[in-house]
Design a protein around this motif. Structure first.
Motif, short mmCIF file in Angstrom:
data_model
loop_
_atom_site.label_atom_id
_atom_site.label_comp_id
_atom_site.label_asym_id
_atom_site.label_seq_id
_atom_site.Cartn_x
_atom_site.Cartn_y
_atom_site.Cartn_z
N ASN A 86 43.03 33.47 47.89
CA ASN A 86 41.65 34.12 47.78
C ASN A 86 40.48 33.08 48.18
O ASN A 86 39.73 32.47 47.46
CB ASN A 86 41.29 34.74 46.34
N THR A 116 30.96 34.05 47.43
CA THR A 116 31.38 34.64 46.18
C THR A 116 32.59 35.45 46.52
O THR A 116 32.42 36.13 47.34
CB THR A 116 30.62 35.55 45.39
N VAL A 117 33.75 35.26 45.70
CA VAL A 117 34.87 35.95 45.83
C VAL A 117 35.18 36.79 44.69
O VAL A 117 35.01 36.29 43.49
CB VAL A 117 35.95 35.05 46.09
N ASP A 118 35.70 37.96 44.75
CA ASP A 118 36.25 38.86 43.63
C ASP A 118 37.40 38.67 43.23
O ASP A 118 38.37 38.61 43.95
CB ASP A 118 36.08 40.22 44.14
N CYS A 119 37.42 38.20 41.82
CA CYS A 119 38.75 37.56 41.12
C CYS A 119 39.49 38.87 40.46
O CYS A 119 40.44 38.27 39.66
CB CYS A 119 38.82 36.37 40.81
N GLY A 120 38.97 40.16 40.55
CA GLY A 120 39.57 41.00 39.63
C GLY A 120 38.56 41.10 38.51
O GLY A 120 37.70 41.87 38.48
N THR A 133 34.28 36.92 38.67
CA THR A 133 33.92 36.53 40.21
C THR A 133 33.99 34.94 40.33
O THR A 133 33.60 34.38 39.29
CB THR A 133 32.71 37.24 40.99
N THR A 134 34.05 34.28 41.37
CA THR A 134 33.87 33.01 41.58
C THR A 134 32.93 32.65 42.79
O THR A 134 33.35 33.25 43.83
CB THR A 134 35.32 32.20 41.78
N THR A 135 32.06 32.02 42.27
CA THR A 135 30.95 31.40 43.35
C THR A 135 31.21 29.93 43.65
O THR A 135 31.30 29.38 42.77
CB THR A 135 29.48 31.53 43.04
N HIS A 174 31.58 34.13 36.81
CA HIS A 174 31.03 35.15 36.28
C HIS A 174 31.92 36.05 35.83
O HIS A 174 32.63 36.80 36.15
CB HIS A 174 29.79 35.78 36.98
#
Length: 235
Positions: free
Chosen positions: A91, A98-102, A105-107, A136
């Motif tokens: 990912n 920002t990526v959706d990690c389920g 999220t991680t920025t 987050h």
């Protein structure tokens, strides 16, 4: 939220819906001799701030066994794919994204450092820009792992945009901020509830204790959670 420190910048973060390893330096780490298998148990995500050996070593073993999602910059992701990590489980992102990690999220945010993986004969493979990671969680406090960095004024923007309440802060000097400067960064630019110092004591050439950081945080009203290697703390 439960945090476990494995020395240097390696942390396991356990929340209701995710078990996360950040910078799992679990192979060759002089501060951690317990192997990588235990910390890898039940891991759902592996996050890497940059490509240096003392942040990446151990991640390949963990990723191959656990099938966890790898979250890192594009260069680090593709380098590890080249080492046998599944390209279906990456990912990638980069600074500002920002990526959706389920479950969270991680920025990716800025860090003042460098990023490469050292090989035989003094070779170094460039692995993109170093970064910090802001996590987050929908039902937990926002956490900012600074990665390896010096102080920089745009930390104020990171606070304005993300309002992290838990900070994982490098303090060992020489390759990152020293303790006094790290304390200044936390006090001037952030409104943390809790700070966790790291990146100290691993090698003789960096600071061996968190004393300077603890002294610099006195009177700030911020809780300094001084971690002990392998012992979980609840935040």
């Amino acid at each position: 939220m439960k945090l476990t420190w494995y020395g240097h910048s390696a942390f396991r973060i356990e929340t209701k819906d995710a078990n996360i390893l950040i910078d799992p330096y679990l192979v060759g780490n002089p501060s951690w001799t317990g192997g990588w298998e235990g910390p890898a148990e039940g891991v759902t995500h592996v996050l890497l701030t940059h490509g240096h050996n003392d942040h990446v070593s151990g991640s390949i073993e963990v990723l191959k066994k656990s099938g966890a999602m790898l979250v890192a910059n594009f260069e680090v992701c593709m380098y590890l794919v080249g080492q046998g990590v599944s390209d279906k489980k990456i990912n990638p992102g980069n600074i500002g994204g920002t990526v959706d990690c389920g479950p969270f999220t991680t920025t990716f945010v800025q860090a003042l450092h460098s990023s490469s993986f050292g090989g035989q004969g003094g070779t170094n493979t460039y692995l993109g820009n170093p970064g910090g990671l802001v996590l987050h969680f929908p039902q937990d406090k926002t956490l900012y792992h600074m990665g390896d960095t010096d102080i920089f004024s745009d930390m104020g923007l990171i606070n304005e945009l993300h309002e992290p309440k838990i900070g994982i802060v490098p303090i060992g000097d020489r390759f990152t901020m020293g303790g006094a400067v790290a304390a200044l960064a936390c006090r001037r630019f952030f409104s943390f509830d809790t700070v966790v110092p790291c990146h100290f004591g691993t090698f003789p050439i960096i600071d061996q204790t968190a004393d300077k950081f603890v002294a610099g945080m006195e009177g700030s009203g911020v809780k300094v959670a001084l971690p002990e290697i392998g012992k979980p703390i609840t935040i």
